[in-house]
Write a protein that holds these residues in place. Structure first.
Motif, PDB file in Angstrom:
ATOM      1  N   THR A   1     -26.413 -19.365  -1.944  1.00 26.81           N
ATOM      2  CA  THR A   1     -26.569 -17.931  -2.178  1.00 26.81           C
ATOM      3  C   THR A   1     -25.212 -17.260  -2.133  1.00 26.81           C
ATOM      4  O   THR A   1     -24.231 -17.830  -1.668  1.00 26.81           O
ATOM      5  CB  THR A   1     -27.495 -17.290  -1.125  1.00 26.81           C
ATOM      6  N   ASN A   2     -25.184 -16.051  -2.579  1.00 21.83           N
ATOM      7  CA  ASN A   2     -23.956 -15.278  -2.604  1.00 21.83           C
ATOM      8  C   ASN A   2     -24.251 -13.944  -1.949  1.00 21.83           C
ATOM      9  O   ASN A   2     -25.218 -13.288  -2.301  1.00 21.83           O
ATOM     10  CB  ASN A   2     -23.524 -15.097  -4.068  1.00 21.83           C
TER      11      ASN A   2
ATOM     12  N   ARG B   1     -17.508 -19.375  -9.056  1.00 19.22           N
ATOM     13  CA  ARG B   1     -18.699 -19.248  -8.209  1.00 19.22           C
ATOM     14  C   ARG B   1     -18.398 -18.567  -6.883  1.00 19.22           C
ATOM     15  O   ARG B   1     -19.285 -18.354  -6.079  1.00 19.22           O
ATOM     16  CB  ARG B   1     -19.343 -20.599  -7.981  1.00 19.22           C
ATOM     17  N   TYR B   2     -17.151 -18.233  -6.619  1.00 19.58           N
ATOM     18  CA  TYR B   2     -16.772 -17.632  -5.351  1.00 19.58           C
ATOM     19  C   TYR B   2     -16.778 -16.109  -5.428  1.00 19.58           C
ATOM     20  O   TYR B   2     -16.315 -15.516  -6.389  1.00 19.58           O
ATOM     21  CB  TYR B   2     -15.387 -18.125  -4.921  1.00 19.58           C
ATOM     22  N   GLU B   3     -17.262 -15.490  -4.388  1.00 19.52           N
ATOM     23  CA  GLU B   3     -17.390 -14.038  -4.328  1.00 19.52           C
ATOM     24  C   GLU B   3     -16.052 -13.326  -4.484  1.00 19.52           C
ATOM     25  O   GLU B   3     -15.981 -12.256  -5.060  1.00 19.52           O
ATOM     26  CB  GLU B   3     -18.025 -13.654  -2.993  1.00 19.52           C
ATOM     27  N   ALA B   4     -14.980 -13.926  -4.003  1.00 21.44           N
ATOM     28  CA  ALA B   4     -13.671 -13.280  -4.062  1.00 21.44           C
ATOM     29  C   ALA B   4     -13.188 -13.097  -5.496  1.00 21.44           C
ATOM     30  O   ALA B   4     -12.274 -12.326  -5.742  1.00 21.44           O
ATOM     31  CB  ALA B   4     -12.657 -14.099  -3.271  1.00 21.44           C
TER      32      ALA B   4
ATOM     33  N   GLY C   1      -2.329  -5.898 -10.689  1.00 22.56           N
ATOM     34  CA  GLY C   1      -2.639  -6.836 -11.760  1.00 22.56           C
ATOM     35  C   GLY C   1      -2.438  -6.227 -13.130  1.00 22.56           C
ATOM     36  O   GLY C   1      -1.977  -5.102 -13.289  1.00 22.56           O
ATOM     37  N   THR C   2      -2.814  -7.003 -14.130  1.00 23.01           N
ATOM     38  CA  THR C   2      -2.674  -6.621 -15.523  1.00 23.01           C
ATOM     39  C   THR C   2      -4.040  -6.602 -16.177  1.00 23.01           C
ATOM     40  O   THR C   2      -4.868  -7.473 -15.907  1.00 23.01           O
ATOM     41  CB  THR C   2      -1.775  -7.648 -16.251  1.00 23.01           C
ATOM     42  N   LEU C   3      -4.263  -5.644 -17.045  1.00 22.42           N
ATOM     43  CA  LEU C   3      -5.536  -5.551 -17.749  1.00 22.42           C
ATOM     44  C   LEU C   3      -5.743  -6.794 -18.605  1.00 22.42           C
ATOM     45  O   LEU C   3      -4.858  -7.205 -19.345  1.00 22.42           O
ATOM     46  CB  LEU C   3      -5.566  -4.300 -18.632  1.00 22.42           C
ATOM     47  N   VAL C   4      -6.933  -7.389 -18.480  1.00 22.39           N
ATOM     48  CA  VAL C   4      -7.298  -8.574 -19.244  1.00 22.39           C
ATOM     49  C   VAL C   4      -8.492  -8.217 -20.116  1.00 22.39           C
ATOM     50  O   VAL C   4      -9.418  -7.541 -19.664  1.00 22.39           O
ATOM     51  CB  VAL C   4      -7.685  -9.739 -18.301  1.00 22.39           C
ATOM     52  N   GLU C   5      -8.467  -8.667 -21.357  1.00 17.83           N
ATOM     53  CA  GLU C   5      -9.620  -8.521 -22.258  1.00 17.83           C
ATOM     54  C   GLU C   5     -10.006  -9.937 -22.648  1.00 17.83           C
ATOM     55  O   GLU C   5      -9.190 -10.692 -23.175  1.00 17.83           O
ATOM     56  CB  GLU C   5      -9.219  -7.710 -23.481  1.00 17.83           C
ATOM     57  N   GLN C   6     -11.266 -10.307 -22.375  1.00 15.30           N
ATOM     58  CA  GLN C   6     -11.665 -11.698 -22.536  1.00 15.30           C
ATOM     59  C   GLN C   6     -13.139 -11.800 -22.892  1.00 15.30           C
ATOM     60  O   GLN C   6     -13.946 -10.972 -22.469  1.00 15.30           O
ATOM     61  CB  GLN C   6     -11.385 -12.409 -21.207  1.00 15.30           C
ATOM     62  N   TRP C   7     -13.516 -12.834 -23.671  1.00 14.94           N
ATOM     63  CA  TRP C   7     -14.925 -13.129 -23.937  1.00 14.94           C
ATOM     64  C   TRP C   7     -15.453 -13.918 -22.751  1.00 14.94           C
ATOM     65  O   TRP C   7     -14.877 -14.940 -22.371  1.00 14.94           O
ATOM     66  CB  TRP C   7     -15.075 -13.931 -25.228  1.00 14.94           C
ATOM     67  N   ILE C   8     -16.554 -13.439 -22.162  1.00 17.08           N
ATOM     68  CA  ILE C   8     -17.121 -14.052 -20.961  1.00 17.08           C
ATOM     69  C   ILE C   8     -18.620 -14.242 -21.156  1.00 17.08           C
ATOM     70  O   ILE C   8     -19.294 -13.352 -21.689  1.00 17.08           O
ATOM     71  CB  ILE C   8     -16.845 -13.164 -19.723  1.00 17.08           C
ATOM     72  N   GLU C   9     -19.140 -15.378 -20.699  1.00 19.95           N
ATOM     73  CA  GLU C   9     -20.574 -15.650 -20.785  1.00 19.95           C
ATOM     74  C   GLU C   9     -21.359 -14.600 -20.010  1.00 19.95           C
ATOM     75  O   GLU C   9     -20.943 -14.174 -18.926  1.00 19.95           O
ATOM     76  CB  GLU C   9     -20.896 -17.016 -20.181  1.00 19.95           C
ATOM     77  N   ALA C  10     -22.504 -14.228 -20.535  1.00 24.91           N
ATOM     78  CA  ALA C  10     -23.337 -13.207 -19.884  1.00 24.91           C
ATOM     79  C   ALA C  10     -23.740 -13.626 -18.479  1.00 24.91           C
ATOM     80  O   ALA C  10     -23.869 -12.778 -17.593  1.00 24.91           O
ATOM     81  CB  ALA C  10     -24.580 -12.934 -20.727  1.00 24.91           C
ATOM     82  N   LYS C  11     -23.905 -14.918 -18.235  1.00 27.42           N
ATOM     83  CA  LYS C  11     -24.315 -15.364 -16.901  1.00 27.42           C
ATOM     84  C   LYS C  11     -23.239 -15.111 -15.845  1.00 27.42           C
ATOM     85  O   LYS C  11     -23.516 -15.152 -14.659  1.00 27.42           O
ATOM     86  CB  LYS C  11     -24.706 -16.842 -16.914  1.00 27.42           C
ATOM     87  N   ARG C  12     -22.019 -14.813 -16.251  1.00 29.03           N
ATOM     88  CA  ARG C  12     -20.933 -14.498 -15.317  1.00 29.03           C
ATOM     89  C   ARG C  12     -20.791 -13.001 -15.059  1.00 29.03           C
ATOM     90  O   ARG C  12     -19.874 -12.571 -14.368  1.00 29.03           O
ATOM     91  CB  ARG C  12     -19.611 -15.038 -15.848  1.00 29.03           C
ATOM     92  N   LEU C  13     -21.699 -12.196 -15.613  1.00 31.50           N
ATOM     93  CA  LEU C  13     -21.656 -10.740 -15.453  1.00 31.50           C
ATOM     94  C   LEU C  13     -22.857 -10.272 -14.655  1.00 31.50           C
ATOM     95  O   LEU C  13     -23.963 -10.780 -14.827  1.00 31.50           O
ATOM     96  CB  LEU C  13     -21.648 -10.058 -16.819  1.00 31.50           C
TER      97      LEU C  13
END
Length: 89
Positions: free
Chosen positions: A3-4, A31-34, A65-77
């Motif tokens: 769990t998280n 998979r880490y909360e941080a 940090g620096t602004l990042v624009e990236q394609w990410i899987e929906a399961k990671r959002l």
């Protein structure tokens, strides 16, 4: 999988709704909360493995940090809500 503390095990994730509108999300790069950062979905597209979102976010400590624009899987959002409580060390 364990769990998280931030997300629990309710299986919530983000996919396009209401015409794929822009929305605020938590971006989890691992998979880490941080590694969860506030982000903004810019657009969606459907790929063979499922939905992916073009997301803008700033990895690192808040305000650094620096602004990042990236394609990410929906399961990671995850849907954005109030910021999580600070971790107690």
């Amino acid at each position: 999988m364990g769990t998280n503390r931030r997300y629990g095990t309710d299986g919530r994730h983000v996919e396009p709704r209401d015409g794929g509108m822009v929305r605020h999300v938590w971006v989890s790069l691992s998979r880490y909360e941080a590694d969860a950062y506030p982000g903004l979905v810019i657009e969606w597209r459907r790929e063979s493995q499922g939905w992916v979102a073009r997301v803008a976010f700033v990895p690192g400590k808040q305000g650094e940090g620096t602004l990042v624009e990236q394609w990410i899987e929906a399961k990671r959002l995850r849907p954005a809500g109030p910021p999580p409580p600070p971790l107690v060390e």
